[in-house]
Design a protein around this motif. Structure first.
Motif, PDB file in Angstrom:
ATOM      1  N   LYS A  25       0.837  -1.198   0.000  1.00 51.14           N
ATOM      2  CA  LYS A  25       0.000   0.000   0.000  1.00 51.14           C
ATOM      3  C   LYS A  25       0.869   1.244   0.000  1.00 51.14           C
ATOM      4  O   LYS A  25       0.617   2.204  -0.729  1.00 51.14           O
ATOM      5  CB  LYS A  25      -0.912   0.004   1.223  1.00 51.14           C
ATOM      6  N   LEU A  26       1.905   1.260   0.843  1.00 52.46           N
ATOM      7  CA  LEU A  26       2.774   2.421   0.916  1.00 52.46           C
ATOM      8  C   LEU A  26       3.494   2.648  -0.399  1.00 52.46           C
ATOM      9  O   LEU A  26       3.677   3.783  -0.843  1.00 52.46           O
ATOM     10  CB  LEU A  26       3.787   2.247   2.054  1.00 52.46           C
ATOM     11  N   VAL A  27       3.886   1.569  -1.052  1.00 53.33           N
ATOM     12  CA  VAL A  27       4.560   1.712  -2.345  1.00 53.33           C
ATOM     13  C   VAL A  27       3.618   2.316  -3.364  1.00 53.33           C
ATOM     14  O   VAL A  27       3.976   3.210  -4.130  1.00 53.33           O
ATOM     15  CB  VAL A  27       5.080   0.329  -2.830  1.00 53.33           C
ATOM     16  N   ASN A  28       2.354   1.843  -3.360  1.00 56.59           N
ATOM     17  CA  ASN A  28       1.390   2.386  -4.295  1.00 56.59           C
ATOM     18  C   ASN A  28       1.106   3.843  -3.995  1.00 56.59           C
ATOM     19  O   ASN A  28       0.891   4.645  -4.898  1.00 56.59           O
ATOM     20  CB  ASN A  28       0.093   1.569  -4.227  1.00 56.59           C
ATOM     21  N   PHE A  29       1.076   4.193  -2.692  1.00 55.13           N
ATOM     22  CA  PHE A  29       0.823   5.575  -2.330  1.00 55.13           C
ATOM     23  C   PHE A  29       1.934   6.480  -2.864  1.00 55.13           C
ATOM     24  O   PHE A  29       1.708   7.579  -3.335  1.00 55.13           O
ATOM     25  CB  PHE A  29       0.741   5.723  -0.808  1.00 55.13           C
ATOM     26  N   ASN A  30       3.182   6.009  -2.763  1.00 51.78           N
ATOM     27  CA  ASN A  30       4.306   6.833  -3.164  1.00 51.78           C
ATOM     28  C   ASN A  30       4.474   6.889  -4.674  1.00 51.78           C
ATOM     29  O   ASN A  30       5.212   7.716  -5.193  1.00 51.78           O
ATOM     30  CB  ASN A  30       5.596   6.288  -2.531  1.00 51.78           C
ATOM     31  N   GLY A  31       3.809   5.982  -5.400  1.00 57.92           N
ATOM     32  CA  GLY A  31       4.018   5.921  -6.834  1.00 57.92           C
ATOM     33  C   GLY A  31       3.457   7.123  -7.570  1.00 57.92           C
ATOM     34  O   GLY A  31       3.972   7.512  -8.611  1.00 57.92           O
ATOM     35  N   ASN A  32       2.370   7.717  -7.074  1.00 53.51           N
ATOM     36  CA  ASN A  32       1.729   8.836  -7.754  1.00 53.51           C
ATOM     37  C   ASN A  32       1.376   9.882  -6.715  1.00 53.51           C
ATOM     38  O   ASN A  32       0.593   9.624  -5.802  1.00 53.51           O
ATOM     39  CB  ASN A  32       0.480   8.343  -8.490  1.00 53.51           C
ATOM     40  N   ASP A  33       1.956  11.058  -6.836  1.00 54.51           N
ATOM     41  CA  ASP A  33       1.767  12.122  -5.843  1.00 54.51           C
ATOM     42  C   ASP A  33       0.763  13.178  -6.296  1.00 54.51           C
ATOM     43  O   ASP A  33       0.705  14.264  -5.723  1.00 54.51           O
ATOM     44  CB  ASP A  33       3.109  12.803  -5.534  1.00 54.51           C
ATOM     45  N   ASP A  34      -0.051  12.871  -7.311  1.00 52.93           N
ATOM     46  CA  ASP A  34      -1.005  13.862  -7.791  1.00 52.93           C
ATOM     47  C   ASP A  34      -2.056  14.204  -6.741  1.00 52.93           C
ATOM     48  O   ASP A  34      -2.628  15.300  -6.767  1.00 52.93           O
ATOM     49  CB  ASP A  34      -1.697  13.348  -9.062  1.00 52.93           C
ATOM     50  N   TYR A  35      -2.336  13.274  -5.833  1.00 53.73           N
ATOM     51  CA  TYR A  35      -3.362  13.505  -4.823  1.00 53.73           C
ATOM     52  C   TYR A  35      -2.954  14.571  -3.812  1.00 53.73           C
ATOM     53  O   TYR A  35      -3.806  15.144  -3.132  1.00 53.73           O
ATOM     54  CB  TYR A  35      -3.673  12.201  -4.087  1.00 53.73           C
ATOM     55  N   LEU A  36      -1.642  14.857  -3.709  1.00 50.36           N
ATOM     56  CA  LEU A  36      -1.154  15.767  -2.678  1.00 50.36           C
ATOM     57  C   LEU A  36      -1.687  17.191  -2.849  1.00 50.36           C
ATOM     58  O   LEU A  36      -1.799  17.939  -1.883  1.00 50.36           O
ATOM     59  CB  LEU A  36       0.375  15.788  -2.674  1.00 50.36           C
ATOM     60  N   LYS A  37      -2.029  17.582  -4.083  1.00 43.73           N
ATOM     61  CA  LYS A  37      -2.516  18.946  -4.300  1.00 43.73           C
ATOM     62  C   LYS A  37      -3.895  19.156  -3.663  1.00 43.73           C
ATOM     63  O   LYS A  37      -4.316  20.296  -3.457  1.00 43.73           O
ATOM     64  CB  LYS A  37      -2.569  19.264  -5.787  1.00 43.73           C
ATOM     65  N   ASN A  38      -4.596  18.062  -3.346  1.00 48.06           N
ATOM     66  CA  ASN A  38      -5.904  18.161  -2.703  1.00 48.06           C
ATOM     67  C   ASN A  38      -5.863  17.730  -1.243  1.00 48.06           C
ATOM     68  O   ASN A  38      -6.921  17.564  -0.618  1.00 48.06           O
ATOM     69  CB  ASN A  38      -6.924  17.293  -3.455  1.00 48.06           C
ATOM     70  N   CYS A  39      -4.664  17.531  -0.694  1.00 44.68           N
ATOM     71  CA  CYS A  39      -4.516  17.047   0.675  1.00 44.68           C
ATOM     72  C   CYS A  39      -3.647  18.002   1.483  1.00 44.68           C
ATOM     73  O   CYS A  39      -2.805  18.712   0.915  1.00 44.68           O
ATOM     74  CB  CYS A  39      -3.891  15.647   0.684  1.00 44.68           C
ATOM     75  N   PRO A  40      -3.820  18.028   2.802  1.00 46.15           N
ATOM     76  CA  PRO A  40      -2.988  18.910   3.647  1.00 46.15           C
ATOM     77  C   PRO A  40      -1.531  18.457   3.649  1.00 46.15           C
ATOM     78  O   PRO A  40      -1.226  17.265   3.629  1.00 46.15           O
ATOM     79  CB  PRO A  40      -3.615  18.762   5.040  1.00 46.15           C
ATOM     80  N   SER A  41      -0.634  19.422   3.661  1.00 47.63           N
ATOM     81  CA  SER A  41       0.795  19.137   3.665  1.00 47.63           C
ATOM     82  C   SER A  41       1.438  19.760   4.889  1.00 47.63           C
ATOM     83  O   SER A  41       0.804  20.474   5.669  1.00 47.63           O
ATOM     84  CB  SER A  41       1.452  19.679   2.390  1.00 47.63           C
ATOM     85  N   ALA A  42       2.740  19.524   5.035  1.00 41.99           N
ATOM     86  CA  ALA A  42       3.457  20.030   6.205  1.00 41.99           C
ATOM     87  C   ALA A  42       3.578  21.545   6.188  1.00 41.99           C
ATOM     88  O   ALA A  42       3.863  22.165   7.209  1.00 41.99           O
ATOM     89  CB  ALA A  42       4.845  19.397   6.272  1.00 41.99           C
TER      90      ALA A  42
END
Length: 245
Positions: A52-69
């Motif tokens: 799951k973690l590998v799949n999460f790291n494979g595509n970071d397009d979702y980060l623009k709609n999620c909270p970041s540091a």
């Protein structure tokens, strides 16, 4: 008799010893097998979580709609929605019943609290969600005023706060009901006031009929009354096949 007695005792003790050894061997073997099964399940779970973690790291397009540091105020992890979360959606649930889904916060998403938790949602496929729980691509290539009513296939996407089975984007057959922004009240007022000059027909996009009304002075008033009646009962609409607003 005195010589045979020790021999008999020795044979009996030997049999008891053999039985005890066999029992201990079987018990130890069962414990070893159980331990191997537990270790196998634990390693399988770690591999699944790792995948799951590998799949999460494979595509970071979702980060623009999620909270970041970079954001000052972090939100609780259990308040996040798709695409910041990934939930295990099992098909072994009973349709229509509530089911506990195990959800994980995707990598690089910043939030407070534990990053793995349960969420309760109804057991159903995404295409079975209600019409207010998904949004569909509207098409303006059909006639909304046609009889019988026309339908067309389009892509629909489930809202981010909905948890469901299957693909979140699916095809759905929906009724042709789009609008280009034409107001029914404006068309009716034009028909009653300037209908003799074809203003209502021009407004609705019926240019040929509008020119005919203009040069015939609204059909000497008859055409004007007929058009006002047709617009009033929504039988006459925009020429592009759209609906009034």
């Amino acid at each position: 008799m005195l010589r045979c007695l020790p021999l008999r005792i020795s044979i009996r003790d030997s049999l008891i010893l053999i039985i005890l050894v066999l029992f201990n061997t079987i018990h130890v073997t069962d414990m070893a097998n159980n331990e191997m099964d537990i270790q196998s399940k634990q390693s399988k779970t770690k591999e699944e979580n790792g995948s799951k973690l590998v799949n999460f790291n494979g595509n970071d397009d979702y980060l623009k709609n999620c909270p970041s540091a970079d954001e000052e105020n972090e939100i609780n992890c259990n308040e996040l929605n798709y695409p910041c979360l990934a939930c295990d959606r099992s098909i072994d649930c009973v349709y229509g019943a509530l089911f506990n889904y195990t959800c994980y916060v995707k990598a690089k998403v910043t939030c407070k609290g534990t990053r793995s938790f349960n969420k309760t949602a109804q057991c159903r496929f995404c295409y079975q969600t209600d019409k207010w729980e998904h949004r569909c691509d509207q098409k303006a290539s059909c006639n909304s005023l046609a009889s019988p009513i026309k339908y067309y296939l389009t892509n629909c996407t489930v809202s981010d706060d909905i948890i469901c089975l299957g693909k979140r984007r699916f095809l759905k057959k929906i009724k042709c009901s789009w609008t280009a922004g034409t107001h029914w009240g404006t068309a009716l007022v034009l028909a009653l006031t300037l209908g003799g000059f074809g203003a209502d027909r021009f407004y609705l996009g019926h240019w040929q009929e509008g020119i005919g009304k203009l040069f015939s002075f609204g059909g000497l008033g008859v055409w004007t009354l007929v058009d006002a009646l047709l617009i009033g009962i929504h039988h006459l609409g925009p020429a592009d096949g759209s609906l009034y607003i």
